[in-house]
Enzyme design. Structure first.
Site, mmCIF file in Angstrom:
data_model
loop_
_atom_site.group_PDB
_atom_site.id
_atom_site.type_symbol
_atom_site.label_atom_id
_atom_site.label_comp_id
_atom_site.label_asym_id
_atom_site.label_seq_id
_atom_site.Cartn_x
_atom_site.Cartn_y
_atom_site.Cartn_z
ATOM 1 C CB CYS A 98 -1.207 -0.438 0.881
ATOM 2 S SG CYS A 98 -0.390 -0.128 2.786
ATOM 3 C CB CYS A 101 4.441 -0.516 2.356
ATOM 4 S SG CYS A 101 3.617 -1.479 2.613
ATOM 5 C CG ASP A 515 11.211 27.721 -33.372
ATOM 6 O OD1 ASP A 515 11.619 28.384 -33.205
ATOM 7 O OD2 ASP A 515 11.466 26.707 -34.197
ATOM 8 C CG ASP A 709 12.522 21.872 -34.354
ATOM 9 O OD1 ASP A 709 12.971 23.147 -34.389
ATOM 10 O OD2 ASP A 709 13.067 21.558 -35.609
ATOM 11 C CG ASP A 713 13.940 26.344 -30.866
ATOM 12 O OD1 ASP A 713 13.322 27.600 -30.317
ATOM 13 O OD2 ASP A 713 13.443 25.610 -31.506
#
Length: 812
Positions: A98, A101, A515, A709, A713
């Site tokens: 659970c 734990c 971008d 990309d 950036d």
């Protein structure tokens, strides 16, 4: 020989086997470790509450068993090094039942000197541990985990699958024992309850009680053993968990029924004991099935790679395992085989199916010099390629690692749920005790008429119902189950989330910054117009050389265009510099010692260097100068990506603000923004100005998503709440991104927003359902309207409800 009591478990042992530590005595290193953990955490009051009671010692530690964790072979296979220079490993921790734990293990690990990070996933029991090897050995970490009653071993897909299958079998056997015994108990119960109305002798009733006792005992102590074990370790570490509720409710009912069996007045409830264990076990088994179904996506991906490859060395071919492939090895691949690791083709050419990575079904043609990626399929030719990345760092392995990391992380909302569930069981036990006292001392009788039951019996059974009906398990499952299903669905769409928490961030985002080049547009610029003012071949060679020194889409497109018009030679340039968002500069010295200053870029670059050249265009412009004289001009245009307009419209319909940042000029920016319907855009942006703009948005308390990309950036991506990089992005952008869009498709990006919002909605639904369930059913049980049998059924159904609701994420 005299017996000495252990200071932790209080059991007595011979003096010669005890571990001495000043005035302290311990029967084993496990007890010694737990004692110091509690003491260091300021939890010594545990022993005051324990009084004279005894505990079973923690797991016996076999020192020889852990030495392998420090061996070079083991470390090479399972331990990696983080970018900060720390060691990192994935472990499977056995014994977690659970959220409590998880909390205990994380708490103990975080407070261990030398551990930097400890993140445990409740659904998979997988722990990502980062530590400083100079301060701590891996074997010491394993011993720390064992000392508190759990076990750990290195995560290995085959071993993990074997362990999962073993756990599933164990649950199934225990469940079937419980189901078969319970069915027989119910048959006896039918006879007993029928006897209430038609008449039944005491002798027959006692025989039925004995039969129920014999059938319920293996259900409680064999099928229900996992609840006793989980409850024990929870109590030992001052945590009251769901297992304790099940174990205590069923045991109290069993003990009470034993008194009835041996002559006390009243009715036995052995049937309720069996049903409590059976219904909860069935619910747990269905949870295991649900978790496995969600993780199957990862298993399918991982199983698609070959286990070995053919390496050519000194013209001799030999088959080697993937882990043994080294950088620079030459690999031979036949048609139909999968690429094992990344590399560059040195011989042959053909089509490659990259659908496993990008989702695109159309094969990609590749020739000598092109890069092949692990996990793709060589469709139709004999190929040889040179290895550029080993198996651990190859594209496919990196994707699997990203998926595993995302499944191993936790959304912020899960932390809140864990805080609630931490105090839940204590509250339930308090309510059960209060219910018993109110019913017993004040004679409350508001609900179900327990036929033939005495006053104590009524009070007792109602209190047991309160314990059994409460379900912290549903609360603990609410977030991880939905996250697990959501992550697997996103992976199918070509979306890799590095951490599950970004599902929540993406779901609540209110601003998306794009971008332009390579993100909203194809990034495949074509030269629309070229003007050569000086066609001297030597000067064109210098232009070609400057273009070859850049990987920017503008430079690549012009270089490709020139290659179709002229036969040019690349020259060695000096002082090559990239000028952010403007272009490049360099110098060249010929054989006569004459120096030339080269510039290539936009109009702004020329102005900065006091070169005034009037050039109006709504396209992307590139100008080339030698010694401040314009030699050539180019106008380029970039096509808008398919579905870019659909994505922008979708985001704006969801009241998400869309912003475009580009290094291009105003004319180009306005043209693209107008076509896409973007109201806010900024041109002439540098990497720094992009990052500063995102910082300003965050100051306005906006949740910002950045999509890019390129290398330019990377700074902006690192400042956003969620950074999304295209699959064809530069390595640095991929490294700092939070989400990788493998196929670079904007349709998949739209799916990311849809599935994230859907997953987050289902997480909130699960939490709401579990809270409503407990809010409604607990008062009903306190009022005596629910008997233990139906309480157990209700508890299991609540967990199943959460699992099934999470699986609805897969539905369109």
């Amino acid at each position: 020989m005299s017996k000495i009591k252990c200071n932790h478990c209080h059991l007595e042992f011979s003096e010669n086997v005890m571990i001495k530590e000043g005035d302290l005595n311990f029967c084993c290193k496990g007890c010694q470790g737990v004692y110091h953990i509690l003491k260091d955490d300021g939890l010594e009051s545990f022993y005051d509450k324990l009084g004279n009671k005894t505990l079973a010692p923690p797991l016996k530690i076999i020192n020889d068993d852990v030495t392998k964790f420090d061996s070079k072979n083991f470390l090479d296979n399972y331990v990696s090094v983080t970018k900060d220079g720390f060691s990192q490993i994935d472990l499977i921790i056995e014994g977690i039942h659970c959220a409590a734990c998880v909390w205990l293990n994380e708490k103990v690990l975080y407070e261990t000197k030398g551990i930097i990070e400890a993140n445990i996933n409740f659904t998979s029991n997988k722990a990502r541990i980062v530590w400083d090897e100079e301060k701590l050995k891996l074997s010491e970490i394993i011993l720390k985990i064992r000392a508190i009653g759990y076990n750990a071993y290195a995560y290995d897909s085959s071993v993990a699958d074997e362990q999962a299958s073993k756990a599933k079998r164990d649950y199934f056997i225990r469940m079937m024992v419980a189901v078969i015994a319970s069915m027989n108990i119910m048959m006896l119960s039918v006879a007993k309850y029928t006897g209430f109305f038609t008449g039944i002798s005491e002798e027959v009733k006692n025989m039925i009680h004995i039969g129920e006792f014999l059938l319920s005992t293996p259900v409680l102590f064999y099928s229900g053993w996992i609840f006793f074990k989980g409850g024990y370790y929870g109590l030992k570490n001052r945590m009251v968990n769901m297992d304790f509720l099940v174990a205590s409710g069923s045991t109290l009912t069993y003990v009470y029924s034993m008194f009835i069996l041996f002559g006390a007045k009243g009715e036995s409830y052995f049937d309720s004991v069996a049903m409590i264990i059976t219904f909860v076990l069935v619910g747990k088994y269905l949870e295991v099935i649900g978790k496995k179904s969600a993780v199957d996506t990862l298993d399918k991906i991982k199983s698609s790679l070959p286990l070995e490859a053919v390496v050519i060395e000194n013209n001799i071919k030999k088959t080697v395992a993937l882990n043994s492939i080294k950088l620079g090895d030459i690999i031979e691949m036949r048609a139909g085989e999968k690429v094992p690791v990344d590399g560059i083709i040195t011989k042959g050419e053909g089509f490659f199916d990259e659908s496993t990575l990008t989702g695109e079904s159309i094969p990609v043609y590749k020739k000598v010099g092109d890069t092949v990626f692990s996990g793709t399929i060589n469709s139709n030719a004999l190929i040889e390629f040179e290895v550029t990345k080993d198996f651990r760092n190859s594209t496919f392995s990196s994707i699997v690692t990203l998926l595993e990391d995302s499944l191993n992380s936790k959304p912020k909302i899960q932390t809140k749920a864990a805080e609630i569930s931490k105090y839940f069981t204590v509250t339930i036990l308090s309510l059960a005790l209060t219910t018993f006292l109110v019913w017993y001392f004040f004679g409350v009788d508001l609900g179900f008429n327990y036929s033939g039951a005495n006053h104590f019996e009524k009070s007792f059974i109602v209190a047991v119902s309160v314990i059994v009906i409460a379900c912290p398990c549903a609360l603990a499952l609410a977030t991880p189950m939905a996250s697990l299903v959501g992550i697997s669905e996103l992976a199918k769409k070509g979306l890799l989330f590095k951490e599950a928490k970004f599902i929540e961030s993406l779901a609540v985002a209110n601003t998306v910054v794009f971008d332009k080049t390579g993100t909203l547009t194809k990034g495949e610029l074509n030269v629309a117009k070229m003007k050569i003012l000086d066609d001297n071949i030597h000067k064109l060679n210098l232009l070609y050389s400057l273009l070859a020194a850049s990987t920017h889409p503008v430079s690549c497109s012009i270089k490709k265009h020139l290659e179709t018009k002229y036969e040019l030679t690349e020259k060695k340039l000096d002082n090559v510099k990239n000028i952010e968002a403007k272009g490049m500069s360099a110098s060249y010295t010929n054989v006569d010692g004459k120096s030339f200053e080269l510039l290539g870029g936009n109009v702004e670059l020329l102005k900065e260097n006091e070169i005034y050249y009037k050039f109006d265009s709504n396209k992307t412009v590139y100008l080339f100068t030698i010694n401040k004289r314009v030699i050539a001009s180019f106008e380029l245009e970039d096509e808008i990506k398919d579905n870019a307009k659909d994505l922008v419209d979708f985001l704006q319909d969801k009241n998400i603000e869309v912003v475009m940042l580009t290094g291009d000029n105003e004319n180009v920016a306005s043209n693209i923004a107008k076509q896409l319907g973007i109201k806010k855009y900024f041109s002439f942006q540098t990497p720094v100005s992009k990052a500063n703009y995102i910082k300003e948005l965050k100051k306005e308390n906006k949740v910002v998503v950045m999509v890019g990309d390129g290398v330019n950036d990377s700074v902006a991506l690192s400042n956003a709440d969620v950074a999304i990089a295209m699959g064809n992005s530069a390595d640095v952008s991929l490294a700092i991104s939070d989400i990788v869009l493998l196929n670079s498709s904007l349709t998949s990006l739209k799916d990311a927003f849809i599935i994230s919002r859907k997953t987050y909605k289902f997480i909130k639904q699960n939490l709401t359902l579990s809270l409503i369930y407990n809010t409604v059913t607990i008062p009903l049980a306190m009022a005596g309207l629910v008997i233990p049998l139906f309480a157990a059924l209700s508890m299991s159904l609540s967990s199943l409800m959460v699992v099934l609701n999470s699986l609805r994420i897969k539905m369109k």
